[in-house]
Design a protein around this motif. Structure first.
Motif, PDB file in Angstrom:
ATOM      1  N   SER A   1     -11.062  27.562 -14.961  1.00  0.00           N
ATOM      2  CA  SER A   1     -11.712  29.158 -14.191  1.00  0.00           C
ATOM      3  C   SER A   1     -13.186  29.485 -14.252  1.00  0.00           C
ATOM      4  O   SER A   1     -13.583  29.524 -13.026  1.00  0.00           O
ATOM      5  CB  SER A   1     -10.890  30.218 -13.644  1.00  0.00           C
ATOM      6  OG  SER A   1      -9.191  30.084 -13.683  1.00  0.00           O
TER       7      SER A   1
ATOM      8  N   ILE B   1     -15.381  26.582 -12.804  1.00  0.00           N
ATOM      9  CA  ILE B   1     -15.769  25.903 -11.431  1.00  0.00           C
ATOM     10  C   ILE B   1     -16.345  27.733 -11.417  1.00  0.00           C
ATOM     11  O   ILE B   1     -16.999  26.900  -9.804  1.00  0.00           O
ATOM     12  CB  ILE B   1     -13.866  26.106 -10.727  1.00  0.00           C
ATOM     13  CG1 ILE B   1     -12.985  25.006 -10.372  1.00  0.00           C
ATOM     14  CG2 ILE B   1     -13.943  26.752  -9.014  1.00  0.00           C
ATOM     15  CD1 ILE B   1     -11.853  25.993 -10.813  1.00  0.00           C
TER      16      ILE B   1
ATOM     17  N   SER C   1     -16.842  23.187  -7.890  1.00  0.00           N
ATOM     18  CA  SER C   1     -15.311  22.914  -8.297  1.00  0.00           C
ATOM     19  C   SER C   1     -15.856  21.017  -8.563  1.00  0.00           C
ATOM     20  O   SER C   1     -15.372  20.345  -9.438  1.00  0.00           O
ATOM     21  CB  SER C   1     -14.859  22.324  -6.537  1.00  0.00           C
ATOM     22  OG  SER C   1     -15.729  21.267  -5.587  1.00  0.00           O
ATOM     23  N   ASP C   2     -17.741  20.744  -7.998  1.00  0.00           N
ATOM     24  CA  ASP C   2     -17.639  19.704  -8.792  1.00  0.00           C
ATOM     25  C   ASP C   2     -19.148  19.843  -9.848  1.00  0.00           C
ATOM     26  O   ASP C   2     -19.924  19.580  -8.427  1.00  0.00           O
ATOM     27  CB  ASP C   2     -18.216  18.385  -7.555  1.00  0.00           C
ATOM     28  CG  ASP C   2     -18.513  16.991  -7.971  1.00  0.00           C
ATOM     29  OD1 ASP C   2     -18.929  16.978  -9.101  1.00  0.00           O
ATOM     30  OD2 ASP C   2     -18.839  16.653  -7.146  1.00  0.00           O
TER      31      ASP C   2
END
Length: 502
Positions: free
Chosen positions: A296, A299, A304-305
């Protein structure tokens, strides 16, 4: 910078019209120019150029000015070398150097003063003191993973102690090295301080020129070569060596805070750090929660990337990329991350689980964004595991139980220790930072940098008086005189705390 910097004229020490120009070629140890730089530095040191407090203060302020006036260039150079975000450059490279400079300037007068020591019966009327002398011309080899901080912080220590210095930034961080090579002559004294651009394989030839002290920060393999070369000329060394820094996560800990601090410490600068946690020894009961919390955090930190994040760096070169990729694919199981893009030297922030002690990643330095997690049943098993390994540069422990923290601190040996956080102990100007055993020798930061580059000379300034006591040591020797010396020594220890009579 908490205190105002004193203002001294930098230009009085530098004739900028005679500085090396950016277009001049890099130095090479196979040319007479490198020998000439050392000769010039020795002449400047021998002339006493570096000895005054005002000179040292001016040179340290010049380092600060060099960082402030060219901050954008430092950010750009580190961006090209490591894809380093501006925030990380300012926080972890520029600011620590400024803090060191201000601390040294505010304390230099006190550091330079002779230190009186306790006297004995025969030296009651004499002066006994320790005088800090500069050692001479020192050689500083910086690390590529922190190319500004690990060059300029020890340089400040060398300046504060009154030395001349030859600075050798790592060729892997080529843009930062070139910037140092270009800017240093415009700010620091051109006879006392020089920058050479050399590869680590060329250093043994450099060391044949005989320096008075060598400071090296880098890998264990290269550090061993430096120590071997220095031994041939009996040159003292300070070695800050990377390795496997263990981190114990107890079942009694704040999982959310632990995850955030661990993720930042391991993955800032794409994991390329001498002081980042190298592996986690996690209590089995909290492993799943810790991995999920760290996922978490990743992120939240990088999206996310992470490849698209402006806050995540890249590996320094393809050699490091291929080595880290090989470790990643041959160890444990990928729980988070694992993506690689060779063209960008990109490896995603990766967490490995099901790692065993025999895995390749547990036997090599990582210097990349990969964090192995091993499970242990209790703190006893963690301590046993840590003590089986070679001594680390840092040991970290996360727990709300103060007894657990105390045990980790007292029952393991390492260069430094930090509880419930990571890395920050290596940035404190009031704490010594260095290794022990396989993680290096010597320390630096603040007063400890001053001491590292100083010779502590014992000075006894005797009086011609009290010969009525000291005559007892002269021939012809008599047992009666020996008894008097023994009696006086015992009496002085009991009554005055003095240790001997001569």
């Amino acid at each position: 910078m908490s205190e105002r910097i004193r203002t001294y004229s930098v230009c009085q020490w530098n004739d900028r019209s005679t500085c090396r120009r950016p277009e001049e070629p890099c130095l090479n140890t196979h040319t007479p120019e490198c020998v000439d730089l050392l000769r010039r530095a020795r002449l400047a040191f021998g002339a006493g150029r570096t000895l005054t407090e005002s000179f040292r203060l001016a040179q340290m302020e010049a380092v600060v000015l060099m960082l402030e006036e060219h901050e954008c260039e430092w950010v750009e150079a580190l961006g090209k070398d490591l894809h380093k975000p501006r925030f990380e450059t300012v926080l972890c490279e520029v600011t620590p150097v400024k803090n060191e400079a201000v601390h040294a300037m505010n304390n230099l007068k006190k550091w330079m003063q002779p230190q009186p020591v306790e006297r004995n019966l025969s030296t009651t009327l004499d002066e006994c003191r320790v005088v800090h002398e500069p050692v001479g011309v020192v050689f500083i080899r910086g690390s590529w993973c922190s190319p500004v901080q690990m060059c300029l912080v020890p340089l400040l220590g060398a300046i504060a102690a009154g030395n001349c210095a030859i600075l050798s930034p790592s060729e892997w961080a080529a843009h930062t090295a070139e910037l140092l090579h270009r800017l240093v002559p415009f700010y620091l004294d051109n006879e006392c301080f020089h920058v050479i651009l050399e590869g680590v394989n060329d250093l043994p030839e450099v060391f044949e020129l005989k320096f008075d002290h060598i400071f090296f920060a880098g890998s264990r393999e290269d550090g061993g070569k430096v120590a071997e070369s220095a031994a041939h000329t009996l040159t003292p060394v300070t070695l800050i060596i990377g390795g496997k820094n263990p981190c114990y996560v107890d079942r009694e800990c704040d999982i959310g805070t632990t995850a955030q601090r661990l993720v930042w410490a391991r993955f800032h600068n794409a994991g390329q750090s001498l002081v980042a946690p190298g592996y986690v020894l996690c209590h089995a009961q909290v492993k799943a929660r810790l991995v999920q919390a760290m996922k978490s955090c990743l992120i939240h930190f990088y999206g996310s990337d992470p490849r698209e994040s402006k806050s995540f760096g890249r590996l320094i070169n393809l050699e490091v990329f291929n080595r880290v990729k090989d470790l990643l694919w041959r160890s444990g199981k990928v729980a988070v991350g694992g993506q690689v893009v060779e063209a960008e030297k990109y490896i995603a922030p990766t967490i490995l689980t099901e790692v065993t002690e025999s895995d390749l990643i547990m036997h090599q330095e990582v210097f990349g964004p990969v964090l192995p997690i091993l499970t242990v049943n209790d703190v006893d098993e963690a301590i046993t595991f840590i003590n089986k390994q070679e001594k680390a540069l840092c040991v970290y422990a996360y727990s709300t139980n103060t007894k657990i923290i105390s045990r980790l601190m007292s029952e393991t040996s390492s260069g430094s220790f930090c509880s419930n956080d990571s890395i920050l102990q290596s940035l404190m100007v009031t704490l010594p930072f260095g290794g022990v055993g396989a993680s290096g020798m010597g320390s630096f930061h603040g007063r400890y940098s001053f001491d590292a580059f100083s010779h502590r000379k014992s000075c006894l300034l005797r009086s011609a008086r009290l010969e009525c006591v000291t005559y007892l040591r002269y021939p012809p020797y008599e047992d009666h005189n020996l008894s008097l010396i023994a009696w006086a020594s015992t009496h002085s220890q009991r009554s005055r705390g003095w240790c001997q009579i001569m």
